[in-house]
Design a protein around this motif. Structure first.
Motif, PDB file in Angstrom:
ATOM      1  N   VAL B 252       0.847  -1.189   0.000  1.00  0.00           N
ATOM      2  CA  VAL B 252       0.000   0.000   0.000  1.00  0.00           C
ATOM      3  C   VAL B 252       0.880   1.235   0.000  1.00  0.00           C
ATOM      4  CG1 VAL B 252      -0.184   0.021   2.526  1.00  0.00           C
ATOM      5  CG2 VAL B 252      -1.948   1.157   1.166  1.00  0.00           C
ATOM      6  N   LYS B 253       0.377   2.286  -0.671  1.00  0.00           N
ATOM      7  CA  LYS B 253       1.127   3.533  -0.671  1.00  0.00           C
ATOM      8  C   LYS B 253       0.308   4.590   0.061  1.00  0.00           C
ATOM      9  CE  LYS B 253       3.502   6.813  -3.585  1.00  0.00           C
ATOM     10  NZ  LYS B 253       3.364   7.653  -4.763  1.00  0.00           N
ATOM     11  N   PHE B 254       0.890   5.169   1.095  1.00  0.00           N
ATOM     12  CA  PHE B 254       0.291   6.340   1.734  1.00  0.00           C
ATOM     13  C   PHE B 254       1.393   7.151   2.377  1.00  0.00           C
ATOM     14  CE2 PHE B 254       0.349   5.285   6.296  1.00  0.00           C
ATOM     15  CZ  PHE B 254       0.586   3.912   6.269  1.00  0.00           C
ATOM     16  N   CYS B 255       1.084   8.406   2.668  1.00  0.00           N
ATOM     17  CA  CYS B 255       2.079   9.335   3.194  1.00  0.00           C
ATOM     18  C   CYS B 255       3.329   9.347   2.302  1.00  0.00           C
ATOM     19  CB  CYS B 255       2.467   8.981   4.635  1.00  0.00           C
ATOM     20  SG  CYS B 255       1.124   9.181   5.783  1.00  0.00           S
ATOM     21  N   ASP B 256       3.111   9.346   1.008  1.00  0.00           N
ATOM     22  CA  ASP B 256       4.195   9.434  -0.001  1.00  0.00           C
ATOM     23  C   ASP B 256       5.214   8.307   0.113  1.00  0.00           C
ATOM     24  OD1 ASP B 256       2.951  11.841  -0.672  1.00  0.00           O
ATOM     25  OD2 ASP B 256       4.171  12.937   0.821  1.00  0.00           O
ATOM     26  N   ARG B 257       4.782   7.146   0.578  1.00  0.00           N
ATOM     27  CA  ARG B 257       5.758   6.072   0.754  1.00  0.00           C
ATOM     28  C   ARG B 257       5.035   4.745   0.601  1.00  0.00           C
ATOM     29  NH1 ARG B 257       8.497   2.621   3.665  1.00  0.00           N
ATOM     30  NH2 ARG B 257      10.709   2.893   4.131  1.00  0.00           N
ATOM     31  N   GLU B 258       5.767   3.734   0.185  1.00  0.00           N
ATOM     32  CA  GLU B 258       5.162   2.404   0.073  1.00  0.00           C
ATOM     33  C   GLU B 258       5.376   1.639   1.371  1.00  0.00           C
ATOM     34  OE1 GLU B 258       6.324   0.137  -3.323  1.00  0.00           O
ATOM     35  OE2 GLU B 258       5.981   1.867  -4.642  1.00  0.00           O
TER      36      GLU B 258
END
Lengths: 278, 346
Positions: B252-258
């Protein structure tokens, strides 16, 4: 100090217009003027009031006032319940309908009944239209009773309505929840909790009903019909202020006693007192 | 099937055309402690009032022990209610209050006396028979309200935020007492509250409602650990909720990071809500974190510190037993099973 000053006008009012006149009435009632114009203190006015003629008048007043109160209660309680259960949209209007007639002069309202009940009045007009014999409605005890119920009914409905409106609806739900059907809920919860309203309604109808002279004057015609008429005639016709004052004092004592009795009956729950109009 | 004592089917309730409860299905099992939980105005009290019979559903059906009771009046239901404001009868003393239901059922006065005494003992208020309602404290009135309902030996007891008016300590005591009572008596409890902690403490099963709809039904553990959507996650405990994209299963990708996660079965590149519990976030030295941020504020909460960490323009809530000073640069670390992925609402 400011509090004291603020109560000044009220105190003045109280003394000038309530206490002083009361004392004057009391003074008149215990004074007698003999034939030569000398004043003397005596209770003979009170003794005279217990003459069988006047006792009959007093008894009739009490009876008709009690009847009027009972009819007002029997009619007013269901009306108050219907009002309290009404949808808010229509309720304000319906309550207004009860209050609006009170904006009109009391005398006018009673005169209106004369034209309805009279010999050539509306009711007899309807009867003769159908070829029925005329009926003497006016100048009867029934007419006086009708006039009282008509004039004083709002004073019964409004305090009961106020108490019913203030009643916590969850109490009624709790009674239903515990297995009470509509009859039980009414007799065990709604009725006992509305007693303060009933009591103030009863006293607000009974007191004016027992002392009125206008209604009986107009709808029965002038004789010693009720105790109110008796007092009025002593003051304005016979000009015997002393006897009139004595009868007024007796009436006041009667009202005070009946109020005390009612407060005793409904007084076990001090917190509920005064839930009505006063 | 027979162990479902109360069942609601497609229940909808409207007030003046405004739906308050929207087409919900639910059931309560025998001897279960079920809590309906939700913010105010979510329809939980209306649902309870429909089970009690004070409201009739606009559409849908209610069953009690398999028989339809949708239009049965409250006094004919074997269900009793404990009201939010107790609703004790002010013109009766404590004894008469508790005896009310028994007397309606024409119980002999001897039995009434025995049962009332037993109930007063159960709620620890023996000797209060002659007292007036107004002389009792809130907590005592609440116990009497419970006794008044339980004395009728209902099959289901409904409780409408019964502890709402009590202070914190008393509330905690009563929570435990209520739970014990329920176990001892073997009565089904349906409990309505907006207090998530109360719900987690007492319930066997929780129904979470919002805006007239059921959000999730499950055990307290399920609901806390596996919230089905962002609303539940946010309502039950504190949560950090972010919008993310599911790249593929377990990624998952969130907060600009995987991130690696334990969820699968989403569409490729599906937009999702990502929930991370504040107590699952660990503060570590900047170089060891998956994300970095600056501690913005620290509040001491008794058992733990509650810290707000600014990470880029986002804010993270972190619960930890150790404290970092305001202004410290920290790393944020979480393990794959701390990252909860849920479908976007709507």
């Amino acid at each position: 100090m400011i509090k004291r000053l603020a109560s000044g006008p009220y105190l003045f009012w109280l003394i000038m217009f309530i206490i002083v006149p009361l004392l004057m009435v009391f003074g008149y009632s215990i004074v007698q003027t003999d034939s030569s114009g000398n004043l003397s203190v005596s209770f003979s006015n009170f003794a005279r009031a217990f003459d069988p003629i006047y006792i009959t008048v007093l008894g009739r007043s009490l009876k008709i006032a009690l009847e009027a109160t009972a009819i007002c209660l029997l009619m007013g309680y269901p009306m108050a319940m219907i009002l309290a259960k009404m949808n808010v949209k229509y309720r304000t209007f319906a309550v207004m309908m009860f209050v609006v007639p009170m904006w009109m002069n009391f005398l006018l309202r009673t005169y209106a009944w004369m034209t309805i009940l009279g010999k050539n009045g509306v009711l007899n007009g309807i009867l003769s239209f159908f070829g029925l014999p005329q009926v003497q409605f006016l100048y009867s005890e029934g007419a006086v009773l009708l006039g009282m119920v008509y004039n004083f009914l709002p004073f019964m409905v409004l305090p009961i309505y106020t108490v019913l409106m203030k009643m916590d609806s969850s109490l009624i739900e709790a009674a239903e929840d515990l297995g009470g059907n509509k009859v039980t809920v009414f007799s065990k919860v709604i009725l006992p909790l509305s007693i303060p309203g009933v009591l103030s309604g009863v006293s607000m109808v009974f007191m004016p009903a027992v002392s009125t002279f206008v209604i009986s004057n107009l709808l029965y015609g002038g004789q010693y019909m009720l105790i109110g008429n008796l007092i009025e005639q002593q003051y304005l016709v016979v000009n015997d202020w002393n006897f009139g004052s004595a009868v007024a004092m007796i009436l006041m004592a009667l009202i005070l006693i009946s109020m005390a009795v009612m407060n005793k009956v409904g007084g076990d729950n001090p917190e509920d007192r005064g839930t009505g109009l006063w | 099937m027979s162990d479902k004592i109360v069942k609601g089917l497609n229940i909808t309730k409207e007030f003046n055309g405004v739906p308050v409860v929207k087409n919900i299905d639910f059931w309560v099992k025998k001897n279960q402690f079920l809590t309906i939980l939700g913010p105010s105005g979510c329809g939980k009290t209306t649902t309870l009032r429909m089970i009690a019979g004070f409201e009739t559903p606009t559409s849908g059906q209610l069953f009690f022990e398999g028989k339809e009771i949708t239009n049965v009046p409250p006094y004919m239901r074997q269900i009793n209610t404990v009201f939010q404001k107790y609703a004790l009868f002010p013109h009766m003393n404590i004894y008469e209050n508790i005896a009310f239901g028994l007397r309606i059922k024409k119980t002999s006065e001897k039995d009434v006396a025995t049962k009332v005494a037993k109930m007063l003992e159960l709620v620890n208020l023996s000797g209060f028979e002659k007292r007036s309602v107004n002389s009792l404290s809130g907590g005592q009135q609440q116990r009497i309200a419970i006794a008044r309902a339980l004395v009728n030996e209902p099959k289901v007891l409904l409780l409408d935020e019964p502890l709402g008016a009590l202070d914190l300590k008393l509330r905690k005591e009563m929570q435990i007492e209520l739970k014990n009572m329920q176990k001892e008596l073997g009565i089904t409890f349906v409990y309505v509250t907006h207090d998530q902690e109360e719900a987690l403490t007492m319930s066997d099963k929780i129904i979470i409602m919002n805006q007239g709809e059921i959000q999730q039904i499950g055990s307290p553990t399920d609901i806390y650990n596996e919230p089905e959507n962002a609303f539940v996650a946010d309502f039950i405990g504190e949560s950090n909720i972010f919008t993310g994209t599911m790249l593929e299963d377990f990624r998952v990708k969130f907060c600009d990071r995987e991130f690696v996660c334990v969820d699968k079965g989403f569409e490729r590149n599906e937009m999702v809500d990502v929930v991370v519990r504040p107590e699952d976030v660990r503060l570590v030295p900047k170089s060891e974190g998956l994300l970095t941020g600056v501690v913005k504020s620290v509040v001491f909460k008794g058992v733990h510190y509650e810290m707000l960490v600014t990470e880029n323009d986002r804010e993270w809530m972190v619960h930890s037993t150790t404290m970092e000073r305001e202004g410290t640069e920290v790393g944020l670390l979480m393990t794959p099973d701390d990252i909860h992925i849920m479908c976007k609402e709507g």
